[in-house]
Design a protein around this motif. Structure first.
Motif, mmCIF file in Angstrom:
data_model
loop_
_atom_site.group_PDB
_atom_site.id
_atom_site.type_symbol
_atom_site.label_atom_id
_atom_site.label_comp_id
_atom_site.label_asym_id
_atom_site.label_seq_id
_atom_site.Cartn_x
_atom_site.Cartn_y
_atom_site.Cartn_z
ATOM 1 N N ASP A 30 0.762 -1.238 0.128
ATOM 2 C CA ASP A 30 0.052 0.194 -0.070
ATOM 3 C C ASP A 30 0.831 1.177 0.049
ATOM 4 O O ASP A 30 0.327 2.358 -0.493
ATOM 5 C CB ASP A 30 -1.059 0.089 1.109
ATOM 6 C CG ASP A 30 -2.069 1.194 0.997
ATOM 7 O OD1 ASP A 30 -2.679 0.765 0.120
ATOM 8 O OD2 ASP A 30 -2.380 1.978 1.898
ATOM 9 N N LEU A 73 1.438 -9.079 -5.791
ATOM 10 C CA LEU A 73 -0.092 -8.505 -6.140
ATOM 11 C C LEU A 73 -1.362 -9.260 -5.867
ATOM 12 O O LEU A 73 -2.457 -9.255 -6.074
ATOM 13 C CB LEU A 73 -0.079 -8.049 -7.532
ATOM 14 C CG LEU A 73 0.582 -6.732 -7.899
ATOM 15 C CD1 LEU A 73 0.630 -6.384 -9.475
ATOM 16 C CD2 LEU A 73 -0.129 -5.715 -7.210
ATOM 17 N N LEU A 116 -6.210 -5.766 -2.633
ATOM 18 C CA LEU A 116 -5.711 -4.416 -2.367
ATOM 19 C C LEU A 116 -6.656 -3.482 -1.761
ATOM 20 O O LEU A 116 -7.620 -2.704 -2.430
ATOM 21 C CB LEU A 116 -5.724 -3.782 -3.817
ATOM 22 C CG LEU A 116 -4.659 -4.415 -4.856
ATOM 23 C CD1 LEU A 116 -4.360 -3.984 -6.121
ATOM 24 C CD2 LEU A 116 -3.275 -4.416 -4.022
ATOM 25 N N ALA A 124 -4.330 2.292 -2.010
ATOM 26 C CA ALA A 124 -4.865 1.517 -3.030
ATOM 27 C C ALA A 124 -6.318 1.885 -3.270
ATOM 28 O O ALA A 124 -6.919 2.145 -4.270
ATOM 29 C CB ALA A 124 -4.555 0.060 -2.970
#
Lengths: 211, 211
Positions: A66, A106, A110, A115
């Motif tokens: 983040d 990833l 998120l 994000a």
DNA sequence: CGATTAACTAGACCAACGATCCGGTTCCAG
DNA sequence: CTGGAACCGGATCGTTGGTCTAGTTAATCG
């Protein structure tokens, strides 16, 4: 007693310091070498201490990821909607490429504040173009997925540099791949792909196409 | 001597058996629980033995990932080029979604024989549509990256199911995200995004646009 | 002022992991 | 018959994420 060091200043270890140091460590040595012990050592403390601020190592990675999103500036409103989308998506890509380790982690939600802020900004830019409903959702979905996939593939390819030679040797079996898979201008390919998406969501079927 | 079991048949441990069992183990328990010890146990052997057939654990993952690509059938030539591209890309997506662990290990070069075969098939489908040069490359690039990103995002979202509730609580701060991020019809969003790309590379600027 | 409590730190320790060493066994070619 | 390649596993190494226990500081409250 008299040998006691003259009162060390309190470390005041904070989440912010931990995350910043984690990002630095990841930048310098990669995701495989981030261990709680090494991170603690760089912070001048013991590994146990980190677990007071953080529940698991995954928390550190979530926060570091983040933090990467926090690096990219939020786009200012106004102007062509396409330019704004390019700004948001290009900002994501630049930040993720600046920290290649981020592309390899990833595969986690998120949901950090940065994000979320940027995802919301992407939706806003698309909504300002007149998109709404499932069409807006599809646009955001495809843009976000495109940029994530692009970064992962580029980082992967650059991290294992012998792929080109490998392909050249097998040019007989994979002629098209060998001809076009090398000599990569990543930025140009990315810009072209983004262009496909943007003109596609302008000209595509359905209702609510932006101007 | 007399206590000896009556001649166990030779295990004939082969790479194929190892990979098949690894895929089964990954399907049942996920990537975190794949260890060389557990894999060896399921194969009725010791962990050391695996290292004769395989150099590192990463090799097992590479092979398992390529086995997933081996599941998707190669498209037959002919017909509309757009339909063929949908077939290839949709096949990738289906296979990867069938083995959700695969999405989390996509950060490695896709250089297995099956992966290369399908990438070559994608290039062939696009070339048959009249694309060539950098435009062909950009098309393959964006399609591949789009499908990879889509699978990763979907698997991530489905694996951590409480994201919807989390967003609903923060609807004030992220109104657009809260409104459109939930109620996901993944298949529809994917089809729409793929449509954007396909019409974009038909109508987009530059030379060599397909019909 | 004294006592309680939250914030913070560390050493010893645990189970599990990837990987290796060393020694053994089976099988086939020459 | 023999030598080497294929094949197998127990013991072991160093490292990891995480916990237990115990200690110290700083702020708060009666």
């Amino acid at each position: 007693m008299w040998l006691r060091p003259p009162r060390e200043p309190r470390q005041t270890l904070s989440l912010g310091r931990i995350v910043a140091e984690a990002v630095a460590l990841l930048d310098e040595e990669g995701v495989a070498r981030l261990t709680m012990r090494r991170l603690a050592e760089r912070l001048g403390t013991g590994s146990t201490t980190l677990y007071w601020h953080v529940k698991t190592k995954d928390d550190v990675l979530d926060l570091a990821l983040d933090a990467v999103f926090g690096e990219v500036p939020l786009p200012d409103a106004g102007g062509d909607w396409r330019e704004r989308v390019r700004e948001v998506i290009g900002g994501w890509r630049a930040a993720l490429l600046r920290h290649p380790w981020s592309a390899t982690i990833l595969d986690r939600p998120l949901m950090g504040p940065h994000a979320l802020d940027h995802t919301e900004a992407l939706y806003a830019a698309l909504a300002a173009a007149g998109l709404e409903g499932p069409r807006l959702k599809a646009a955001a979905y495809s843009l976000a997925n495109f940029v994530m996939g692009s970064v992962i593939m580029q980082v992967t390819a650059e991290g294992h540099g012998d792929a080109a030679a490998f392909l050249r040797e097998r040019a007989a079996r994979y002629p098209l791949l060998a001809r076009h898979g090398l000599d990569c201008d990543w930025d140009a390919a990315f810009a072209d792909g983004l262009g496909f998406l943007l003109t596609g969501m302008r000209d595509g079927g359905g209702t609510g196409a932006p101007t």
